[in-house]
Design an enzyme around this catalytic site. Structure first.
Site, mmCIF file in Angstrom:
data_model
loop_
_atom_site.group_PDB
_atom_site.id
_atom_site.type_symbol
_atom_site.label_atom_id
_atom_site.label_comp_id
_atom_site.label_asym_id
_atom_site.label_seq_id
_atom_site.Cartn_x
_atom_site.Cartn_y
_atom_site.Cartn_z
ATOM 1 N N ASN A 190 0.874 -1.172 0.000
ATOM 2 C CA ASN A 190 0.000 0.000 0.000
ATOM 3 C C ASN A 190 0.912 1.223 0.000
ATOM 4 O OD1 ASN A 190 -1.849 2.019 0.368
ATOM 5 N ND2 ASN A 190 -2.313 1.507 2.503
ATOM 6 N N TRP A 191 0.993 1.850 -1.153
ATOM 7 C CA TRP A 191 1.935 2.974 -1.286
ATOM 8 C C TRP A 191 1.426 4.248 -0.628
ATOM 9 C CZ3 TRP A 191 3.957 2.695 -7.067
ATOM 10 C CH2 TRP A 191 4.832 1.602 -7.171
ATOM 11 N N GLY B 215 3.435 2.205 10.625
ATOM 12 C CA GLY B 215 4.423 3.257 10.384
ATOM 13 C C GLY B 215 5.277 3.594 11.590
ATOM 14 N N GLY C 82 3.113 -1.067 4.124
ATOM 15 C CA GLY C 82 3.205 0.340 3.758
ATOM 16 C C GLY C 82 4.625 0.719 3.386
ATOM 17 N N GLY C 83 5.342 1.297 4.335
ATOM 18 C CA GLY C 83 6.675 1.846 4.083
ATOM 19 C C GLY C 83 7.627 0.903 3.373
#
Ligand SMILES: O=C[C@H](O)COP(=O)(O)O
Length: 242
Positions: free
Chosen positions: A9-10, A171, A225-226
């Site tokens: 998930n960018w 995050g 994510g990251g």
């Protein structure tokens, strides 16, 4: 048999040019990726069209990060399922905690988006998870069960992915202990009518912890994510050692 689903998930990262650059570096690492692992990139809307044209035969599938419940209408800033499927999108993230926290997403709107996604031919990735305060107060299970009960009304569980994302682990580098993520995901599964729904873990998944996370019997994948923003890093996650 439950599917294994590794999704990046960018969020709001990468221009179109940066997305294409990522793809060039990423696909070269997928030659030995087992076929039974689904690999998805959930990217900003602006990158969907050009990525779609460059996916190299479908080993990588495309996802969006939201979808509206109407096909069209006066809904400034929104996007609909037909607009996404026209671009070759197969998946969509729905109810991510950032949407719930910053953009007023409620369980009611999450439910409407899930149903519209499925009606439009998309497979939604529903995100659920507790805050740190809820966890500390012993409310993790009750909160997630309440999300599931409201979000899944009239949702087809044969075309659904769920991501358990403890908000305090997103995050932050503060990954949920793999055994604890496994326990909560088992509880989520116990509330579903279809035991074959793939359930991912999300929250600070990295190349260094993915093997342990994916070794858990209830965990069917990761929403990343990251660590999905760099080709080598996401490739290591997709190619986790079983
Ligand atoms: O959708 C992805 C999650 O929010 C996890 O993000 P993260 O891997 O940067 O913690």
């Amino acid at each position: 048999m439950r599917k294994t689903v590794l999704a990046g998930n960018w969020k709001m990262y990468k221009t179109q040019a940066e997305a294409l650059e990522f793809l060039k570096g990423f696909v070269s690492h997928l030659e030995d990726t087992p076929d039974e692992r689904d690999v998805i990139l959930c990217v900003p809307y602006t990158a969907l069209g050009s990525l779609s044209k460059n996916l190299h035969g479908g080993r990588v599938r495309l996802g969006a990060q939201n979808v509206h419940w109407e096909d069209c209408g006066a809904f400034t800033g929104e996007i609909s399922a037909p607009m996404l499927t026209e671009l070759g999108v197969d998946y969509v993230v729905v109810g991510h905690s950032e949407r719930r926290e910053y953009f007023g997403e409620t369980d009611e709107t999450v439910n409407r988006r899930l149903k519209a996604a499925q009606a439009g031919g998309l497979t939604p990735i529903l995100c659920v998870g507790e805050t740190k305060a809820q966890r500390d107060a012993g409310e993790t299970e009750a909160h997630i069960f309440s999300q599931l009960e409201q979000d899944l009304v009239d949702v087809d569980q044969s075309k659904l992915i769920i991501a358990y994302e403890p908000i305090w682990a997103i995050g932050t580098g503060d990954t949920c202990d793999a055994a604890e993520a496994n326990r909560v995901i088992g509880l989520i599964r116990s509330k579903l009518s279809n035991p074959d729904v793939p359930i991912q873990y999300g929250g600070s998944v990295k190349p260094t912890n993915v093997d342990e996370i994916m070794a858990q019997p209830e965990i069917d994948g990761a929403l990343v994510g990251g660590a999905s923003l760099e080709p080598e890093s996401f490739a290591r996650i997709v190619n986790y050692k079983a």
